[in-house]
Scaffold this motif. Structure first.
Motif, PDB file in Angstrom:
ATOM      1  N   GLY A   1      -5.491   1.321  -3.909  1.00 48.28           N
ATOM      2  CA  GLY A   1      -4.490   0.358  -3.044  1.00 48.28           C
ATOM      3  C   GLY A   1      -3.459  -0.233  -3.856  1.00 48.28           C
ATOM      4  N   THR A   2      -2.945   0.669  -5.003  1.00 51.67           N
ATOM      5  CA  THR A   2      -1.797   0.168  -5.604  1.00 51.67           C
ATOM      6  C   THR A   2      -0.542   0.220  -4.731  1.00 51.67           C
ATOM      7  N   THR A   3       0.421  -0.678  -4.750  1.00 51.11           N
ATOM      8  CA  THR A   3       1.586  -0.400  -4.173  1.00 51.11           C
ATOM      9  C   THR A   3       2.860  -0.052  -5.132  1.00 51.11           C
ATOM     10  N   ILE A   4       3.473   1.231  -4.908  1.00 46.54           N
ATOM     11  CA  ILE A   4       4.292   1.833  -5.816  1.00 46.54           C
ATOM     12  C   ILE A   4       5.610   1.967  -5.525  1.00 46.54           C
TER      13      ILE A   4
ATOM     14  N   GLY B   1       0.856  -1.109  -0.007  1.00 51.94           N
ATOM     15  CA  GLY B   1      -0.138  -0.006  -0.013  1.00 51.94           C
ATOM     16  C   GLY B   1       0.773   1.316   0.058  1.00 51.94           C
ATOM     17  N   GLU B   2       2.183   1.170   0.260  1.00 50.17           N
ATOM     18  CA  GLU B   2       2.922   2.248   0.276  1.00 50.17           C
ATOM     19  C   GLU B   2       3.419   2.848  -1.195  1.00 50.17           C
ATOM     20  N   THR B   3       3.688   4.094  -1.318  1.00 52.16           N
ATOM     21  CA  THR B   3       4.448   4.498  -2.234  1.00 52.16           C
ATOM     22  C   THR B   3       5.692   5.115  -1.980  1.00 52.16           C
ATOM     23  N   VAL B   4       6.856   4.496  -2.496  1.00 50.33           N
ATOM     24  CA  VAL B   4       8.144   4.858  -2.066  1.00 50.33           C
ATOM     25  C   VAL B   4       8.869   5.496  -3.203  1.00 50.33           C
TER      26      VAL B   4
ATOM     27  N   VAL C   1      -1.353   8.992 -10.264  1.00 42.53           N
ATOM     28  CA  VAL C   1      -0.510   8.192  -9.261  1.00 42.53           C
ATOM     29  C   VAL C   1      -1.459   8.178  -7.973  1.00 42.53           C
ATOM     30  N   VAL C   2      -1.667   9.495  -7.764  1.00 40.73           N
ATOM     31  CA  VAL C   2      -2.686   9.602  -6.433  1.00 40.73           C
ATOM     32  C   VAL C   2      -3.835   8.699  -6.358  1.00 40.73           C
TER      33      VAL C   2
END
Ligand code: ADP
Ligand code: MG
Length: 234
Positions: free
Chosen positions: A184-187, A30-33, A177-178
């Protein structure tokens, strides 16, 4: 929750050139790094190491709890790592629809299909029969991201998605992207564009000359003006 991806102490070479030095990073579900760094810092090499395109000489790539170090890129894709390379690789003689269909991975099921992808990319819906080669840079970037989603990845990896795009398209990409995050996309993405990174990321890792020199939550990173000045073009 367990990390979906962990890179542990990657050391990667091109021939005799030592490019990555003990690079580690992790992405939780679930994170966007965002991996940030100047031109030549080692962002693409890090992603190529994860994807098995340039396997690390030392270190591990743990994806969904399993050691996948050096596995070929098609196997990483089948395991759920959706990679959008910086050069985009749209197939010019094929239509937008065909490019999207090529992103399907039969063994991977999920919420993404042609219909749900087009709901997130309304601009592509109106150009399904156009040839990939006739698309603008911004349209091609949208198409490569949409194509990666067609494979229902567990982790979406975007290498410098804003590179070469106009400010208007960068804004569209930011909104996209937001929305993907909210779905729920992990990016994991790489960027030089600090404003874009700050608008979409939960956490930042800064790379400089092949070393991971900073890692922190986005709220903390926003206050680190010295880090921004030292390692990024601000
Ligand atoms: N195929 C290659 N052969 C040799 N050196 C390379 C190759 N690709 C990249 N490099 C070097 O590796 C370093 C990191 O490059 P790269 O990972 O592409 O950086 P970034 O994506 O952050 O701009 C740079 O010094 C670059 O010149
Ligand atoms: Mg690069």
């Amino acid at each position: 929750m367990d990390n979906i991806l962990e890179a542990r102490g990657l050391n990667t070479f091109y021939g005799r050139s030592h490019i990555l030095f003990d690079v580690s990073l992790a992405v939780a579900p679930g994170e966007t790094v965002c991996l940030m760094g100047r031109n030549g810092a080692g962002k693409t090499t890090t992603f190529r190491s994860l994807m098995g395109l340039t396997p690390p000489r030392q270190g591990q790539v743990i994806f969904k709890g399993r050691d996948c170090t050096g596995q070929p890129s098609h196997q990483m894709a089948r395991r759920g790592l959706g990679f959008v390379p910086e050069d985009r690789r749209i197939l010019g003689p094929f239509s937008v629809r065909e490019n999207l269909e090529l992103g399907r991975i039969p063994s991977r099921q999920g919420t993404w299909n042609l219909q749900t992808v087009l709901e997130h990319f309304p601009s592509l819906a109106g150009m399904l029969e156009r040839l990939g080669g006739t698309l603008s840079g911004g349209e091609q970037q949208m198409l490569t991201i949409a194509r990666a989603l067609m494979g229902n990845p567990d982790l979406l990896v975007l290498d410098e998605p804003t590179e070469g795009l106009s400010p208007v398209i960068v804004g569209t990409l930011k909104d996209l992207v937001v929305r993907l995050k909210q779905a729920g996309t992990t990016i994991l993405l790489s960027e030089q564009n600090i404003r874009f990174a700050m608008a979409v990321s939960d956490r930042v890792v800064v790379i400089d000359k092949g070393h991971a020199v900073y890692s922190g939550a986005i709220e903390e990173f926003k206050r680190q003006e010295d880090v921004q000045k030292k390692y990024l073009a601000v």
